[in-house]
Design a protein around this motif. Structure first.
Motif, PDB file in Angstrom:
ATOM      1  N   GLY A 139      96.140 -14.142  -8.539  1.00 44.25           N
ATOM      2  CA  GLY A 139      96.696 -12.867  -8.996  1.00 44.25           C
ATOM      3  C   GLY A 139      95.834 -12.224 -10.062  1.00 44.25           C
ATOM      4  N   LEU A 140      95.316 -13.045 -10.985  1.00 42.09           N
ATOM      5  CA  LEU A 140      94.423 -12.528 -12.020  1.00 42.09           C
ATOM      6  C   LEU A 140      93.120 -12.012 -11.434  1.00 42.09           C
ATOM      7  N   ARG A 141      92.574 -12.735 -10.467  1.00 41.32           N
ATOM      8  CA  ARG A 141      91.315 -12.305  -9.841  1.00 41.32           C
ATOM      9  C   ARG A 141      91.487 -10.974  -9.116  1.00 41.32           C
ATOM     10  N   LEU A 142      92.631 -10.817  -8.469  1.00 42.50           N
ATOM     11  CA  LEU A 142      92.845  -9.604  -7.678  1.00 42.50           C
ATOM     12  C   LEU A 142      93.135  -8.379  -8.535  1.00 42.50           C
ATOM     13  N   SER A 143      93.615  -8.583  -9.755  1.00 49.69           N
ATOM     14  CA  SER A 143      93.886  -7.448 -10.641  1.00 49.69           C
ATOM     15  C   SER A 143      93.471  -7.806 -12.061  1.00 49.69           C
ATOM     16  N   PRO A 144      92.152  -7.856 -12.310  1.00 42.02           N
ATOM     17  CA  PRO A 144      91.660  -8.327 -13.610  1.00 42.02           C
ATOM     18  C   PRO A 144      91.961  -7.388 -14.773  1.00 42.02           C
ATOM     19  N   HIS A 145      92.331  -6.133 -14.487  1.00 39.97           N
ATOM     20  CA  HIS A 145      92.628  -5.165 -15.554  1.00 39.97           C
ATOM     21  C   HIS A 145      94.043  -4.620 -15.383  1.00 39.97           C
ATOM     22  N   LEU A 182     108.967  -6.805  -1.195  1.00 39.41           N
ATOM     23  CA  LEU A 182     109.272  -8.194  -0.824  1.00 39.41           C
ATOM     24  C   LEU A 182     109.036  -9.147  -1.995  1.00 39.41           C
ATOM     25  N   ALA A 183     107.956  -8.939  -2.740  1.00 38.79           N
ATOM     26  CA  ALA A 183     107.676  -9.803  -3.890  1.00 38.79           C
ATOM     27  C   ALA A 183     108.737  -9.642  -4.965  1.00 38.79           C
ATOM     28  N   THR A 184     109.160  -8.411  -5.189  1.00 41.38           N
ATOM     29  CA  THR A 184     110.205  -8.167  -6.186  1.00 41.38           C
ATOM     30  C   THR A 184     111.509  -8.831  -5.772  1.00 41.38           C
ATOM     31  N   MET A 185     111.844  -8.709  -4.483  1.00 40.63           N
ATOM     32  CA  MET A 185     113.060  -9.355  -3.982  1.00 40.63           C
ATOM     33  C   MET A 185     112.938 -10.873  -4.106  1.00 40.63           C
ATOM     34  N   GLY A 186     111.762 -11.411  -3.837  1.00 38.83           N
ATOM     35  CA  GLY A 186     111.559 -12.848  -3.983  1.00 38.83           C
ATOM     36  C   GLY A 186     111.785 -13.305  -5.409  1.00 38.83           C
ATOM     37  N   HIS A 187     111.248 -12.547  -6.365  1.00 41.47           N
ATOM     38  CA  HIS A 187     111.404 -12.909  -7.774  1.00 41.47           C
ATOM     39  C   HIS A 187     112.865 -12.813  -8.203  1.00 41.47           C
ATOM     40  N   SER A 246     106.414 -15.272   1.518  1.00 37.78           N
ATOM     41  CA  SER A 246     105.653 -15.517   2.740  1.00 37.78           C
ATOM     42  C   SER A 246     105.484 -14.222   3.531  1.00 37.78           C
ATOM     43  N   GLU A 247     106.568 -13.459   3.651  1.00 36.07           N
ATOM     44  CA  GLU A 247     106.494 -12.180   4.362  1.00 36.07           C
ATOM     45  C   GLU A 247     105.607 -11.188   3.611  1.00 36.07           C
ATOM     46  N   ALA A 248     105.671 -11.220   2.277  1.00 39.68           N
ATOM     47  CA  ALA A 248     104.851 -10.302   1.484  1.00 39.68           C
ATOM     48  C   ALA A 248     103.372 -10.583   1.676  1.00 39.68           C
ATOM     49  N   LEU A 249     102.979 -11.868   1.675  1.00 42.52           N
ATOM     50  CA  LEU A 249     101.577 -12.214   1.869  1.00 42.52           C
ATOM     51  C   LEU A 249     101.113 -11.906   3.286  1.00 42.52           C
ATOM     52  N   ALA A 250     102.022 -12.021   4.254  1.00 42.48           N
ATOM     53  CA  ALA A 250     101.662 -11.647   5.628  1.00 42.48           C
ATOM     54  C   ALA A 250     101.443 -10.152   5.723  1.00 42.48           C
ATOM     55  N   ALA A 251     102.243  -9.368   4.990  1.00 43.81           N
ATOM     56  CA  ALA A 251     102.113  -7.907   5.018  1.00 43.81           C
ATOM     57  C   ALA A 251     100.875  -7.437   4.279  1.00 43.81           C
ATOM     58  N   CYS A 252     100.573  -8.093   3.153  1.00 47.02           N
ATOM     59  CA  CYS A 252      99.400  -7.700   2.346  1.00 47.02           C
ATOM     60  C   CYS A 252      98.863  -8.926   1.618  1.00 47.02           C
ATOM     61  N   ASN A 302      96.461  -9.411  -0.120  1.00 44.08           N
ATOM     62  CA  ASN A 302      95.690  -9.155  -1.330  1.00 44.08           C
ATOM     63  C   ASN A 302      96.487  -8.465  -2.427  1.00 44.08           C
ATOM     64  N   HIS A 303      97.815  -8.521  -2.345  1.00 45.83           N
ATOM     65  CA  HIS A 303      98.612  -7.865  -3.376  1.00 45.83           C
ATOM     66  C   HIS A 303      98.728  -8.794  -4.588  1.00 45.83           C
ATOM     67  N   PRO A 304      98.202  -8.404  -5.739  1.00 47.60           N
ATOM     68  CA  PRO A 304      98.169  -9.324  -6.892  1.00 47.60           C
ATOM     69  C   PRO A 304      99.545  -9.758  -7.362  1.00 47.60           C
ATOM     70  N   LEU A 305     100.521  -8.853  -7.322  1.00 46.64           N
ATOM     71  CA  LEU A 305     101.842  -9.215  -7.830  1.00 46.64           C
ATOM     72  C   LEU A 305     102.509 -10.273  -6.957  1.00 46.64           C
ATOM     73  N   VAL A 306     102.220 -10.274  -5.666  1.00 46.04           N
ATOM     74  CA  VAL A 306     102.788 -11.292  -4.779  1.00 46.04           C
ATOM     75  C   VAL A 306     102.302 -12.676  -5.210  1.00 46.04           C
ATOM     76  N   TRP A 307     101.010 -12.799  -5.454  1.00 51.20           N
ATOM     77  CA  TRP A 307     100.449 -14.084  -5.870  1.00 51.20           C
ATOM     78  C   TRP A 307     101.005 -14.499  -7.233  1.00 51.20           C
ATOM     79  N   THR A 308     101.112 -13.550  -8.149  1.00 48.00           N
ATOM     80  CA  THR A 308     101.576 -13.880  -9.497  1.00 48.00           C
ATOM     81  C   THR A 308     103.035 -14.316  -9.510  1.00 48.00           C
ATOM     82  N   LEU A 309     103.901 -13.529  -8.882  1.00 49.61           N
ATOM     83  CA  LEU A 309     105.327 -13.860  -8.910  1.00 49.61           C
ATOM     84  C   LEU A 309     105.641 -15.108  -8.086  1.00 49.61           C
ATOM     85  N   SER A 310     104.926 -15.290  -6.984  1.00 51.07           N
ATOM     86  CA  SER A 310     105.176 -16.496  -6.181  1.00 51.07           C
ATOM     87  C   SER A 310     104.750 -17.749  -6.943  1.00 51.07           C
ATOM     88  N   SER A 311     103.757 -17.614  -7.827  1.00 52.23           N
ATOM     89  CA  SER A 311     103.334 -18.769  -8.623  1.00 52.23           C
ATOM     90  C   SER A 311     104.479 -19.248  -9.512  1.00 52.23           C
TER      91      SER A 311
END
Length: 605
Positions: free
Chosen positions: A495-501, A437-442, A459-465, A467-476
């Motif tokens: 997104g950085l906090r959820l995937s610091p490495h 969903l995040a990839t499709m959004g981007h 919105s659907e991606a965040l509802a599904a998960c 805590n997915h870092p890529l969703v937060w990053t790409l939606s930003s």
């Protein structure tokens, strides 16, 4: 102690039967053995466990005892008790039992899904024999040993080792001095852990996804409220991990059978059929609580990762979600890394779709063009092997998008079309897959220029998960392009906090820089774009964004130098074509400002 087994020889050195006189004192070799995870096995399948135990007792243990000149003194539900005339016979018996169990498990056509596995402890000392039973301090000592043995293993005391000849000692390793419950002095023990029994048939998850059990925290505080937190924490972590769709997470209801006790990771794997287990404990401290976590391999029992979290008094329930999210996001990459190491050791014909996807993720972040290109072939192989596995399809869409962003695409229009097609396919396969969903959004943002559709996907991606870092990053990025810089910064930071490495950390930093640019914080935009460039010096999009941010701060000379580096990477760039086809901002004011800043940086029309 779950159970005990003791064996005493009923034949003395001259072949005469042991005296049954009441209270007679003798020196015998005592062996205790217990069934690993007996209570867990009984809770899961009482009838089946009892049947397997009786088959083992009558079919293997009793005949082996007779051959080694011993007798079973007592059967205690989940074990047996007896004694041998000498330590050598007891050790021979123990090895015969463990080898017999292993042979049965590994036999072709074996139908036992959860074999009974024993731990055996052996000691030698004086006992009193009365009415066919044996008593004494040596018996109590022996009863404490088997808990220090690995499942399928044997532990012996120093006195037993001293009584063995050199050839019988070879495979025993020194455990050092250990504490034994009920005894003041520590005891030196030795273990044989060779050729451990394989405990269970592992879960066969779709596409070879790794399996994981999250156990309730072991609450060491004794407070009822804390116990509720311990259970809730495990459920929250499990749900966060399941939402990633990268792991097969066993239901919390199944993992709850380990509530309130410290479990051996190998026992967890055996009872639940998982490859990994997350174990932890919670302890009350003067200023709050300490939570320690361990990710363990259930085959070897090895700890792969550990973390410690401290929470102040009064914050425990307020911070439960935050701590669970953090733990889940730190844990997922550790499992991914462990699985990648396993995948790298496998021959190509043995690799699962998940293995191939992991290899792609390992190479997709590379700054080397040829290495990056290989990622697409790994993803293609994964999609062929498991056509209904959404993750490699979504990552293939992301690969085409990254290829365009890096300036490596020979045909950006074709890569864009493939990215859209694959993203749409991934969401059709699994509409609840956050990555898809995040990839499709981007793709909706960057290629279709449809911000409404993009925001719906996010919105659907965040509802599904959530805590997915890529969703937060790409939606930003989408929010930044719409001019909502403040929310864009918040999401990029999350997104950085959820995937610091993250292996593509440069991308995370770049998007945070975009968010600051959109909010008008140009100095911050420069800072974060410079950090992104340090991670990937040849990333074209970062160079372009840094040039614009520098121009916005009035650092025209620096902006022109960065623009020159950009043109070296993208020699065919035209500001007019870019403004017409690729300039990402939707907000009119930001579009004009960004184009103007690029022009100030010296980029050609």
């Amino acid at each position: 102690m779950d159970v005990a087994m003791v064996f005493a020889s009923d034949v003395d050195a001259t072949g005469n039967a042991l005296s049954s006189a009441r209270g007679e004192r003798r020196t015998v070799a005592i062996a205790f053995a217990d069934i690993v995870g007996y209570s867990t096995l009984m809770a899961a399948d009482e009838d089946g466990t009892y049947r397997r135990w009786m088959d083992l007792l009558h079919g293997l243990i009793e005949p082996a005892t007779q051959r080694c000149g011993g007798r079973i003194v007592d059967v205690l539900g989940d074990g047996v008790l007896g004694a041998f005339q000498n330590p050598a016979n007891a050790v021979t018996w123990a090895r015969a039992i463990q080898r017999g169990i292993r042979a049965d498990v590994e036999a072709a056509g074996s139908v036992d899904p959860v074999p009974v596995v024993l731990r055996i402890g052996i000691h030698v000392g004086d006992v009193f024999e009365s009415n066919s039973q044996i008593f004494g301090d040596a018996v109590n000592f022996a009863a404490r040993l088997q808990c220090h043995a690995a499942p399928g293993g044997i532990v012996i005391s120093e006195r037993v080792l001293d009584a063995l000849d050199a050839s019988a000692r070879v495979d025993f390793r020194d455990l050092g001095y250990v504490e034994l419950k009920g005894f003041d002095k520590r005891a030196r023990l030795f273990a044989s852990e060779t050729e451990l029994v394989r405990f269970t048939v592992p879960i066969q998850a779709v596409a070879g996804l790794p399996s994981l059990a999250v156990l309730p925290l072991l609450d060491q505080s004794g407070d009822a409220d804390d116990a509720h937190f311990a259970d809730g924490f495990a459920e929250d972590v499990g749900m966060s991990l399941a939402g990633l769709h990268e792991l097969f997470v066993v239901s919390p209801a199944s993992s709850a059978i380990f509530r309130g006790r410290e479990a051996d990771p190998r026992e967890v794997g055996r009872a639940l059929g998982v490859r990994y287990a997350l174990l932890g404990r919670m302890r009350r401290m003067s200023q709050g609580y300490s939570i320690s976590l361990q990710l363990c391999d259930t085959y070897s029992g090895a700890m792969l990762w550990g973390d410690r979290v401290r929470i102040g008094i009064g914050e425990i329930f307020d911070l439960q979600d935050e701590v669970a999210r953090k733990s889940a996001m730190l844990l997922a990459p550790q499992v991914r890394f462990a699985e990648l190491r396993r995948a790298m050791r496998k021959p190509p014909e043995s690799q699962t779709a998940y293995d191939r996807m992991l290899r792609a993720l390992y190479t997709i972040g590379s700054a080397d063009y040829d290495t990056f290109e290989r990622a697409r072939s790994y993803l293609a192989e994964a999609m062929v092997e498991e056509p209904e596995f959404a993750l490699p399809v979504a990552w293939a869409a992301r690969w085409h998008s990254v290829r365009i962003g890096r300036g490596w695409s020979q045909d950006p229009d074709d890569d864009a079309a493939q990215a859209l097609q694959l993203a749409a396919r991934a969401t059709r396969i699994d509409r609840a897959n956050a990555l898809a969903l995040a990839t499709m959004g981007h793709m909706n943002t960057m290629l279709r220029r449809d911000s409404d559709a993009a925001l719906q996907c996010f919105s659907e991606a965040l509802a599904a998960c959530p805590n997915h870092p890529l969703v937060w990053t790409l939606s930003s990025a989408t929010l930044a392009y719409l001019g909502n810089g403040e929310e864009a910064v918040r999401r990029a930071e999350q997104g950085l906090r959820l995937s610091p490495h993250d292996p593509m950390r440069y991308s995370q930093l770049m998007f945070l820089g975009i968010a600051h640019y959109a909010s008008g914080s140009f100095d911050e935009a420069v800072r974060w774009q410079r950090r992104a460039l340090a991670e990937n010096p040849l990333h074209g999009a970062t160079l372009l964004l840094l040039a614009a941010a520098l121009a916005a701060t009035g650092s025209r000379e620096d902006a022109r130098q960065v623009a020159a580096r950009f043109m070296a990477v993208r020699p065919g760039f035209s500001l007019e074509t870019y403004s017409r086809t690729r300039l990402p901002f939707f907000a009119p004011g930001l579009r004009e400002a960004f184009a103007s800043h690029l022009k100030e940086a010296g980029l050609p029309n």
